[in-house]
Design a protein around this motif. Sequence first.
Motif, PDB file in Angstrom:
ATOM      1  N   HIS A  78      30.345 -58.624  53.183  1.00 13.07           N
ATOM      2  CA  HIS A  78      31.494 -57.849  52.698  1.00 13.07           C
ATOM      3  C   HIS A  78      32.825 -58.579  52.925  1.00 13.07           C
ATOM      4  CE1 HIS A  78      32.179 -56.028  56.823  1.00 13.07           C
ATOM      5  NE2 HIS A  78      33.416 -56.102  56.401  1.00 13.07           N
ATOM      6  N   CYS A  79      32.812 -59.590  53.797  1.00 13.26           N
ATOM      7  CA  CYS A  79      34.030 -60.386  54.022  1.00 13.26           C
ATOM      8  C   CYS A  79      34.355 -61.267  52.819  1.00 13.26           C
ATOM      9  CB  CYS A  79      33.848 -61.284  55.245  1.00 13.26           C
ATOM     10  SG  CYS A  79      33.829 -60.360  56.789  1.00 13.26           S
ATOM     11  N   LEU A  80      33.398 -61.468  51.929  1.00 12.81           N
ATOM     12  CA  LEU A  80      33.583 -62.420  50.822  1.00 12.81           C
ATOM     13  C   LEU A  80      33.934 -61.720  49.515  1.00 12.81           C
ATOM     14  CD1 LEU A  80      30.460 -64.568  51.730  1.00 12.81           C
ATOM     15  CD2 LEU A  80      32.820 -64.879  52.500  1.00 12.81           C
ATOM     16  N   CYS A 228      36.139 -53.705  65.645  1.00 10.65           N
ATOM     17  CA  CYS A 228      36.996 -52.930  64.740  1.00 10.65           C
ATOM     18  C   CYS A 228      37.403 -53.819  63.561  1.00 10.65           C
ATOM     19  CB  CYS A 228      38.202 -52.405  65.513  1.00 10.65           C
ATOM     20  SG  CYS A 228      38.981 -50.965  64.732  1.00 10.65           S
ATOM     21  N   GLY A 229      38.267 -53.304  62.688  1.00 12.98           N
ATOM     22  CA  GLY A 229      38.701 -54.066  61.522  1.00 12.98           C
ATOM     23  C   GLY A 229      39.191 -55.445  61.917  1.00 12.98           C
ATOM     24  N   GLY A 230      38.760 -56.468  61.175  1.00 10.01           N
ATOM     25  CA  GLY A 230      39.164 -57.838  61.501  1.00 10.01           C
ATOM     26  C   GLY A 230      38.143 -58.552  62.361  1.00 10.01           C
ATOM     27  N   ASP A 231      37.241 -57.788  62.986  1.00  4.41           N
ATOM     28  CA  ASP A 231      36.136 -58.394  63.758  1.00  4.41           C
ATOM     29  C   ASP A 231      34.927 -58.649  62.864  1.00  4.41           C
ATOM     30  OD1 ASP A 231      37.403 -58.319  66.303  1.00  4.41           O
ATOM     31  OD2 ASP A 231      36.932 -56.187  66.464  1.00  4.41           O
ATOM     32  N   SER A 232      34.908 -58.006  61.699  1.00  2.67           N
ATOM     33  CA  SER A 232      33.774 -58.106  60.782  1.00  2.67           C
ATOM     34  C   SER A 232      33.310 -59.538  60.590  1.00  2.67           C
ATOM     35  CB  SER A 232      34.164 -57.547  59.413  1.00  2.67           C
ATOM     36  OG  SER A 232      34.006 -56.168  59.408  1.00  2.67           O
ATOM     37  N   GLY A 233      31.991 -59.702  60.471  1.00  6.62           N
ATOM     38  CA  GLY A 233      31.415 -61.020  60.262  1.00  6.62           C
ATOM     39  C   GLY A 233      31.209 -61.789  61.556  1.00  6.62           C
ATOM     40  N   VAL A 250      28.944 -58.317  63.005  1.00  8.03           N
ATOM     41  CA  VAL A 250      29.768 -57.098  62.901  1.00  8.03           C
ATOM     42  C   VAL A 250      29.821 -56.666  61.438  1.00  8.03           C
ATOM     43  CG1 VAL A 250      32.073 -56.104  63.227  1.00  8.03           C
ATOM     44  CG2 VAL A 250      31.203 -57.791  64.871  1.00  8.03           C
ATOM     45  N   SER A 251      29.413 -55.416  61.166  1.00  5.42           N
ATOM     46  CA  SER A 251      29.316 -54.979  59.776  1.00  5.42           C
ATOM     47  C   SER A 251      30.142 -53.726  59.471  1.00  5.42           C
ATOM     48  CB  SER A 251      27.845 -54.766  59.428  1.00  5.42           C
ATOM     49  OG  SER A 251      27.688 -54.275  58.121  1.00  5.42           O
ATOM     50  N   TRP A 252      29.862 -52.615  60.143  1.00  6.65           N
ATOM     51  CA  TRP A 252      30.580 -51.374  59.822  1.00  6.65           C
ATOM     52  C   TRP A 252      30.500 -50.388  60.971  1.00  6.65           C
ATOM     53  CZ3 TRP A 252      28.055 -46.525  59.058  1.00  6.65           C
ATOM     54  CH2 TRP A 252      26.663 -46.583  59.009  1.00  6.65           C
ATOM     55  N   GLY A 253      31.046 -49.215  60.735  1.00  5.89           N
ATOM     56  CA  GLY A 253      31.030 -48.139  61.714  1.00  5.89           C
ATOM     57  C   GLY A 253      31.970 -47.057  61.224  1.00  5.89           C
ATOM     58  N   ASP A 254      31.811 -45.867  61.764  1.00  8.78           N
ATOM     59  CA  ASP A 254      32.737 -44.784  61.451  1.00  8.78           C
ATOM     60  C   ASP A 254      33.888 -44.910  62.454  1.00  8.78           C
ATOM     61  OD1 ASP A 254      34.142 -42.453  61.212  1.00  8.78           O
ATOM     62  OD2 ASP A 254      32.460 -41.117  61.591  1.00  8.78           O
TER      63      ASP A 254
END
Length: 284
Positions: A78-80, A228-233, A250-254
């Motif tokens: 999803h980062c791409l 959290c946001g920005g840690d993804s990937g 790191v992918s997602w979360g609520d």
Amino acid sequence: MLRLIVILILDYLEVCGTRLINHFFNQHEWPQPKIIGGYSTPYGAYPWQVELQANIGGWEHHCGGALVSETIALTAAHCLKNLKKSQLRILVGKHNLSKNDKHEKTYKIQKILVHPDFRKDGPHSHDIAVLKLHSANSKGVRFDSHVQPICLPEYHTNINEANWCTVTGWGAQKQDDMTSLSKVLQAASVHLIDLETCRHDDIYGGRHQFILDSMLCAGNLEGGVDACGGDSGGPLACQINGKFVLTGVVSWGDGCGKKNRPGVYTRVSYYADWLKQSIFELET
Ligand code: 4AZ
């Protein structure tokens, strides 16, 4: 001198998942509101961490990633999204986003392989991609005291053997402020949460994204420690038989760090065969 010899030996043996700079969590240290509930790291303690930057009217922090060989890094698919490879670059040896770090090097991206089933089983499914770094010399990244690859798990690697895992990144430090990026790389110690627990009704049961076997939940059900946001990937690294293994991406979360809403990661061992094949394809 001794350090140089160790580096030469590690380089020769192509040892993954080892580091020269240690980082032990002091549980009594007052938690700082970083990553979410993490700590500032010493430079070089997570030598496989890479920064993925995107050019959206200037180069800026976009995501994390993990170095797995001289030419290959992994990140979240999803980062791409909506970005061409010319709008992306990888920085290794990064520590402080507002400084030029001593061991940092920037690489263009030569090729991208996104998992063919990305989003096939829900919005956040199969969230993994392989990046080939472009370097002037075909050898790729030169490993040193602050730049080293992490090990990949096998399909059968028993990740439950890990007694602790660490998620690292420069991501948001407050869940309601996605702009609160950290300057210095942060690390948080998280527990692996079994799939059955993670699928409970009061956790991620009955929600828009079913927790697939290809996902992994980690964090603290009480809340307070999370990516959290920005840690993804970025990497969730677990120590197995004395080596750090890339167990999650790191992918997602609520939200971030909320009670009963652990972080959800791509379970890397699930993709062992696809990764082997993709890396072989990109390396040759
Ligand atoms: C994000 O938006 C994101 N708490 C990353 C990780 C988590 C939530 C959101 C997990 O990139």
